[in-house]
Design an enzyme around this catalytic site. Structure first.
Site, mmCIF file in Angstrom:
data_model
loop_
_atom_site.group_PDB
_atom_site.id
_atom_site.type_symbol
_atom_site.label_atom_id
_atom_site.label_comp_id
_atom_site.label_asym_id
_atom_site.label_seq_id
_atom_site.Cartn_x
_atom_site.Cartn_y
_atom_site.Cartn_z
ATOM 1 C CG ASP A 18 -8.776 -5.848 9.736
ATOM 2 O OD1 ASP A 18 -9.853 -5.340 10.080
ATOM 3 O OD2 ASP A 18 -8.403 -6.972 10.110
ATOM 4 C CG HIS B 7 -11.448 -8.323 8.361
ATOM 5 N ND1 HIS B 7 -10.639 -8.618 9.437
ATOM 6 C CD2 HIS B 7 -12.380 -9.304 8.340
ATOM 7 C CE1 HIS B 7 -11.070 -9.718 10.039
ATOM 8 N NE2 HIS B 7 -12.125 -10.154 9.378
ATOM 9 C CB SER C 212 -12.190 -13.119 10.469
ATOM 10 O OG SER C 212 -12.745 -12.267 11.434
#
Length: 509
Positions: free
Chosen positions: A420, A477, A232
């Site tokens: 994601d 994700h 991330s």
């Protein structure tokens, strides 16, 4: 007297109002097709945006950041204090935690007024000769305990707030470090708000200082291969930290760290390319219609121009870029009708997209806190204050330092779960392919191969030289959470230089 952090926040607020009013006025003049309601919902102050993201994980930290008075009673005089850890409530299973090296500690960051960085260190379940791997969770401002207990750590938290062994923890193939950073995140804290970080220079220097102290504390691991990983917003942290370690080695600063590579999972690294990919990904995955896509073209163009003004160095222009560009993401989320932006196969129930609340409950137990030696330090699962402090860093391009490391043979793995939205595989693939280095053309021309685990295709990969890209099937994700076996196989093969081999018939773990 108001604190410096409060004054900065007020100045930032007024600057935001000015920049955003200009951006809204410009965008409305050029493109009224989205309507006024889109602007009212999409232009959000970063703290509000951060709190929305934190609530979506069912996390409710007591503080915006871990600003805590005192701390000498925890650390004493040493810059690094570490203790063996044996968690209570371990389910009866093998291996015995007594036979493994599990540690937790605090490191007093030297170039701060009073900051302490908290970390976990888990020695490999297989061999102490395995590589040393450090994991960085993004946010910015989310604790790496999220990954430890829900993704790739040795344990998972059960429904009755006990621990079980993770059969696919990354400690099965590495000696694994998790850090809470930047300051104010997780159990890391300071008594002085001047220690909050605002850019990658501060973040990477803190991590480098910690790493030097860690290897002084554990010299037997210094010769091991070393890898930097995370996901991330760590798509910013990881390249900056890797470059700092590499430069430190070149300049013969402190201990030589045996840096071999860095891996970015569903990361934000080159915002200019990745934000432009939002609408393409959303259209491909049927989150928006063609008419929506057409209406958003001007906003995408405005975002691109705003990021160009931001550049690689940060500054006030990056505030406007953050506000303009996140309008794209927020509008797609609104149009998608409650889709989970971390995994579009799923729906969010109101604000709730995941429930990670057991982690907060577990880490707030007195027996656990005693085991960790954190005293009365609060656990801040995700920090809205850290998120806001890093907002001028958000739109910076962190790809710029990567080519030099590739030329020196430092390996890079970029991987992404295919479902994601927020840091989608398409945007990641595009920036990797667009990156200019000596192997760019050969990487682009390389054949895409299946990434297979147990005879089944688990993803699609391509690579040339030190660079590898992998799209992971059936994952969002958080790839290690969604595909734990595939993720640890990915890590093992990559570290062994075998990832881009099509044959998955390797030695069993």
């Amino acid at each position: 007297m108001a604190s410096p952090l409060f004054l900065r926040a007020r100045i930032t607020h007024f600057l935001f109002v000015f920049l955003v009013s200009m951006a809204v006025s410009s965008a409305q003049t050029a493109d009224d097709s989205l309507g006024a309601s889109a602007f009212s919902s999409d232009f959000q102050f970063p703290t509000i945006q951060a709190e929305k993201l934190i609530r979506s994980l069912n996390l409710f930290p007591k503080r915006g950041a871990n600003l805590h008075a005192g701390g000498e009673e925890v650390l004493g005089a040493s810059p690094i204090v570490e203790k063996p850890v044996r968690f209570p409530f371990m389910a009866d299973s093998e291996p015995s935690v007594k036979d493994l090296g599990h540690h937790a500690g605090y490191y007093k960051l030297p170039h701060t007024k009073d900051a302490r960085m908290f970390y976990f260190f888990f020695e490999s379940r297989s061999s102490k000769a395995d590589p040393v791997v450090i994991w960085l969770t993004g946010g910015p401002g989310c604790s790496s305990e999220l990954a430890l207990f829900y993704e790739n750590g040795p344990f998972y938290i059960t429904s009755n707030i006990s621990l079980g062994w993770n059969d696919f923890g990354w400690d099965k193939v590495s000696n694994l470090i998790y850090v809470d950073q930047p300051t104010g995140t997780g159990f890391s804290y300071s008594s002085d708000d001047e220690d909050m970080r605002h850019d990658e220079e501060g973040v990477s220097n803190d991590l480098y200082d910690f790493l030097q102290a860690f290897f002084k504390e554990h010299p037997q691991f210094l010769k091991n291969d070393f890898y930097i990983t995370g996901e991330s917003y760590a798509g910013h942290y990881i390249p900056a930290f890797a470059a700092r370690v590499h430069q430190g080695n070149k300049d013969k600063q402190g201990l030589h760290v045996n840096l071999k590579g860095f891996a970015i999972g569903n990361g934000l690294t080159n915002p200019e390319i990745q934000y432009k990919a939002y609408t393409d990904y959303a259209l491909d995955m049927k989150l928006i219609q063609q008419a929506d896509y057409n209406r958003m073209k001007k906003t995408v163009s405005d975002c691109e121009q705003a990021i160009k003004l931001c550049g690689a160095d940060g500054g006030s222009s990056c505030l406007a870029a953050y506000m303009v560009c996140n309008r794209i993401f927020n509008h797609i989320v609104d149009l998608s009708g409650g889709k989970n932006y971390y995994d579009i196969r799923k729906k969010c129930e109101g604000d709730l997209c995941y429930d990670f609340s057991n982690m907060e409950d577990f880490l707030n137990l007195k027996s656990v806190r005693d085991a960790l030696g954190v005293g009365d330090i609060d656990f801040v699962s995700c920090s809205s204050t850290v998120y806001e402090a890093m907002v001028t860093d958000w739109m910076r391009n962190l790809e710029v330092g990567i080519p030099a490391m590739l030329e020196d043979g430092i390996k890079l793995l970029v991987y992404a779960g295919e479902y994601d939205l927020i840091c989608n595989w398409l945007g990641n693939s595009r920036w990797v392919h667009a990156m200019e280095w000596s192997g760019q053309k050969k990487f682009a021309a390389a054949a895409t191969q299946p990434f297979s685990v147990d005879g089944a295709e688990a993803g699609q990969q391509k690579g040339y030289g030190p660079l590898t890209f992998l799209k992971v099937h059936d994952a969002g994700h958080m790839v290690p959470m969604d595909q734990p076996k595939a993720s640890v196989e990915m890590l093992r093969r990559w570290m062994q230089g075998k990832l881009t081999q099509a044959d998955d018939h390797l030695a069993p773990m």
